[in-house]
Design a protein around this motif. Structure first.
Motif, PDB file in Angstrom:
ATOM      1  N   GLU A  27       0.818  -1.200   0.000  1.00  0.00           N
ATOM      2  CA  GLU A  27       0.000   0.000   0.000  1.00  0.00           C
ATOM      3  C   GLU A  27       0.857   1.257   0.000  1.00  0.00           C
ATOM      4  OE1 GLU A  27      -3.246   0.521  -0.151  1.00  0.00           O
ATOM      5  OE2 GLU A  27      -3.599  -1.591  -0.488  1.00  0.00           O
ATOM      6  N   CYS A  28       2.047   1.167   0.588  1.00  0.00           N
ATOM      7  CA  CYS A  28       2.872   2.362   0.717  1.00  0.00           C
ATOM      8  C   CYS A  28       3.587   2.723  -0.561  1.00  0.00           C
ATOM      9  CB  CYS A  28       3.897   2.173   1.838  1.00  0.00           C
ATOM     10  SG  CYS A  28       4.954   0.731   1.596  1.00  0.00           S
ATOM     11  N   ALA A  29       3.364   1.946  -1.632  1.00  0.00           N
ATOM     12  CA  ALA A  29       4.112   2.190  -2.861  1.00  0.00           C
ATOM     13  C   ALA A  29       3.826   3.545  -3.443  1.00  0.00           C
ATOM     14  CB  ALA A  29       3.794   1.096  -3.888  1.00  0.00           C
ATOM     15  N   GLN A  30       2.662   4.092  -3.153  1.00  0.00           N
ATOM     16  CA  GLN A  30       2.295   5.377  -3.729  1.00  0.00           C
ATOM     17  C   GLN A  30       2.445   6.523  -2.735  1.00  0.00           C
ATOM     18  OE1 GLN A  30       1.741   5.789  -6.770  1.00  0.00           O
ATOM     19  NE2 GLN A  30       1.415   3.713  -7.475  1.00  0.00           N
ATOM     20  N   SER A  31       2.953   6.270  -1.574  1.00  0.00           N
ATOM     21  CA  SER A  31       2.998   7.300  -0.556  1.00  0.00           C
ATOM     22  C   SER A  31       4.120   8.281  -0.796  1.00  0.00           C
ATOM     23  CB  SER A  31       3.164   6.670   0.829  1.00  0.00           C
ATOM     24  OG  SER A  31       4.444   6.092   0.934  1.00  0.00           O
ATOM     25  N   ILE A 307       4.651  14.657 -13.551  1.00  0.00           N
ATOM     26  CA  ILE A 307       4.202  15.612 -12.528  1.00  0.00           C
ATOM     27  C   ILE A 307       3.123  14.990 -11.645  1.00  0.00           C
ATOM     28  CG2 ILE A 307       3.056  17.824 -12.167  1.00  0.00           C
ATOM     29  CD1 ILE A 307       4.393  18.800 -14.745  1.00  0.00           C
ATOM     30  N   ALA A 308       2.169  14.306 -12.277  1.00  0.00           N
ATOM     31  CA  ALA A 308       1.110  13.659 -11.493  1.00  0.00           C
ATOM     32  C   ALA A 308       1.688  12.599 -10.563  1.00  0.00           C
ATOM     33  CB  ALA A 308       0.081  13.044 -12.435  1.00  0.00           C
ATOM     34  N   GLY A 309       2.676  11.870 -11.050  1.00  0.00           N
ATOM     35  CA  GLY A 309       3.288  10.854 -10.205  1.00  0.00           C
ATOM     36  C   GLY A 309       3.952  11.428  -8.972  1.00  0.00           C
ATOM     37  N   SER A 310       4.492  12.645  -9.090  1.00  0.00           N
ATOM     38  CA  SER A 310       5.130  13.269  -7.934  1.00  0.00           C
ATOM     39  C   SER A 310       4.119  13.757  -6.906  1.00  0.00           C
ATOM     40  CB  SER A 310       5.996  14.446  -8.390  1.00  0.00           C
ATOM     41  OG  SER A 310       5.181  15.494  -8.923  1.00  0.00           O
ATOM     42  N   LYS A 314       0.410  12.463  -2.017  1.00  0.00           N
ATOM     43  CA  LYS A 314      -0.327  13.428  -1.197  1.00  0.00           C
ATOM     44  C   LYS A 314      -1.812  13.410  -1.527  1.00  0.00           C
ATOM     45  CE  LYS A 314       3.503  16.685  -0.527  1.00  0.00           C
ATOM     46  NZ  LYS A 314       3.973  18.078  -0.747  1.00  0.00           N
ATOM     47  N   VAL A 315      -2.141  13.328  -2.819  1.00  0.00           N
ATOM     48  CA  VAL A 315      -3.560  13.324  -3.219  1.00  0.00           C
ATOM     49  C   VAL A 315      -4.253  12.074  -2.699  1.00  0.00           C
ATOM     50  CG1 VAL A 315      -5.122  13.308  -5.189  1.00  0.00           C
ATOM     51  CG2 VAL A 315      -3.061  14.730  -5.250  1.00  0.00           C
ATOM     52  N   ARG A 316      -3.590  10.942  -2.804  1.00  0.00           N
ATOM     53  CA  ARG A 316      -4.193   9.693  -2.338  1.00  0.00           C
ATOM     54  C   ARG A 316      -4.397   9.712  -0.829  1.00  0.00           C
ATOM     55  NH1 ARG A 316      -3.011   4.612  -0.424  1.00  0.00           N
ATOM     56  NH2 ARG A 316      -4.080   2.871  -1.447  1.00  0.00           N
ATOM     57  N   ALA A 317      -3.406  10.247  -0.108  1.00  0.00           N
ATOM     58  CA  ALA A 317      -3.523  10.297   1.349  1.00  0.00           C
ATOM     59  C   ALA A 317      -4.656  11.223   1.790  1.00  0.00           C
ATOM     60  CB  ALA A 317      -2.203  10.754   1.951  1.00  0.00           C
ATOM     61  N   PRO A 321      -8.244   6.503  -2.508  1.00  0.00           N
ATOM     62  CA  PRO A 321      -8.037   5.936  -3.846  1.00  0.00           C
ATOM     63  C   PRO A 321      -9.236   6.071  -4.769  1.00  0.00           C
ATOM     64  CG  PRO A 321      -8.295   4.200  -2.206  1.00  0.00           C
ATOM     65  CD  PRO A 321      -8.188   5.480  -1.456  1.00  0.00           C
ATOM     66  N   GLU A 322     -10.454   5.999  -4.215  1.00  0.00           N
ATOM     67  CA  GLU A 322     -11.643   6.079  -5.083  1.00  0.00           C
ATOM     68  C   GLU A 322     -11.741   7.434  -5.762  1.00  0.00           C
ATOM     69  OE1 GLU A 322     -14.946   4.608  -6.994  1.00  0.00           O
ATOM     70  OE2 GLU A 322     -13.503   3.557  -5.718  1.00  0.00           O
TER      71      GLU A 322
END
Length: 336
Positions: A27-31, A307-310, A314-317, A321-322
């Motif tokens: 889960e932390c892969a996108q943090s 840019i979105a990947g960076s 923050k957006v997910r947190a 995810p939905e």
């Protein structure tokens, strides 16, 4: 139950969707913390991962250059919107056709031989495409066929290569390795088309195909230098290709979470593919762009992905995810 060394339902499906044998994506892969950890170079300190990662990055750039050059060449050769759109079909249709069997093959065959065989065929197709283009002997049909061959090779080797990347790092470094690979891929989407446009203008379209061949050869070198680990020994008989594919399909059908995400991905990709397919025609006819301008337009989409990947952690947190899935998808469709 999972049986190591066999393409069980979970093993085959994770080979297809994740490229990592029996390893769930953390889960932390996108943090944000994982992104910062990648910037400090945690997985890149390992020479094996660094070599495989660099080979993949160069290969991604070469593929992006080849796709851009083929799209623009099709516009110049035919002026047909339909044929220009078929270039994207030739690139991505193999992913739809061969990803599932490729995921099973990654579980039941020698991954090193599978990757090198696919890359060898892709290099041969690239050499043929570059040679015919330099001699002015290629037509729309030849370009589409050879691009389809190259796309098929990429589709067949991708699950095996993804699992090779995952095996090259310790389990605790897997999230950073995933981010590093994502950065390489999206960076190639930004850099590759822009470079291809410059090469197209300065030296001609065929040289993009030649550079793509060199990137394929570099990928082959990285796999020979740092080959995938062999499958663990087992006394159980190896599962057949067809049986592994059926197991994967049953797993997806009975997993509501996986099935829902597949439906979402199909709907989003089906609608969004119109932009990629028609962008060269729009660039030439409506915007009056040349190859260099078209390459920059394609590069802008890759830059947006970087840019979105960076920001995604923050957006997910903050929103979950939905929201992260539905709102950007809706925005994309409104933009189209």
């Amino acid at each position: 139950p999972l049986r190591p060394g066999k393409a069980s339902s979970v093993g085959a499906w994770t080979g297809l969707l994740r490229g990592s044998r029996y390893r769930p994506l953390p889960e932390c892969a996108q943090s944000t913390s994982m992104q910062l950890a990648f910037l400090t170079g945690s997985p890149l300190r390992d020479s094996r991962f660094r070599g495989i990662w660099a080979g993949g990055g160069v290969y991604f750039i070469g593929n992006a250059m080849q796709t851009m050059a083929a799209s623009w060449m099709m516009v110049e050769l035919s002026g047909s919107s339909f044929l220009a759109a078929l270039v994207q079909t030739a690139v991505f249709l193999p992913m739809f056709l061969f990803s599932l069997p490729a995921g099973v093959l990654a579980d039941i065959t020698d991954r090193r031989r599978l990757i090198l065989l696919a890359l060898t065929i892709q290099a041969a197709a690239g050499i043929l495409l570059a040679g015919l283009s330099l001699a002015n002997l290629t037509g729309p049909g030849g370009v589409l066929f050879l691009i389809f061959v190259a796309g098929s090779c990429t589709a067949l080797m991708s699950p095996a290569w993804n699992s090779t990347v995952a095996d090259a790092v310790a389990r605790e470094d897997l999230p950073q390795a995933i981010i590093a690979t994502s950065v390489a891929y999206n960076g190639a989407r930004a850099l590759g088309p822009a470079l291809a446009g410059l090469v197209f203008v300065s030296a001609g379209g065929p040289w993009n195909f030649a550079l793509a061949v060199l990137s394929t050869l570099y990928m082959m070198h990285s796999i020979r230098r740092w080959p995938p680990a062999p499958h663990p020994p087992t006394r159980l008989p190896a599962e057949r290709l067809w049986g592994g594919m059926l197991s994967a399909l049953r797993f997806a059908w009975h997993s509501h979470t996986v099935l829902a995400q597949l439906v979402r991905a199909a709907a989003y990709s089906g609608a969004g593919s119109a932009l990629w397919a028609l962008l060269p025609i729009i660039g030439q006819r409506q915007l009056g762009l040349g190859a260099e301008g078209f390459g920059l337009m394609m590069g802008c989409m890759g830059t947006g992905a970087v840019i979105a990947g960076s920001l995604i952690g923050k957006v997910r947190a903050r929103f979950g995810p939905e929201t992260l899935v539905t709102h950007p998808a809706s925005t994309t469709h409104v933009g189209l």
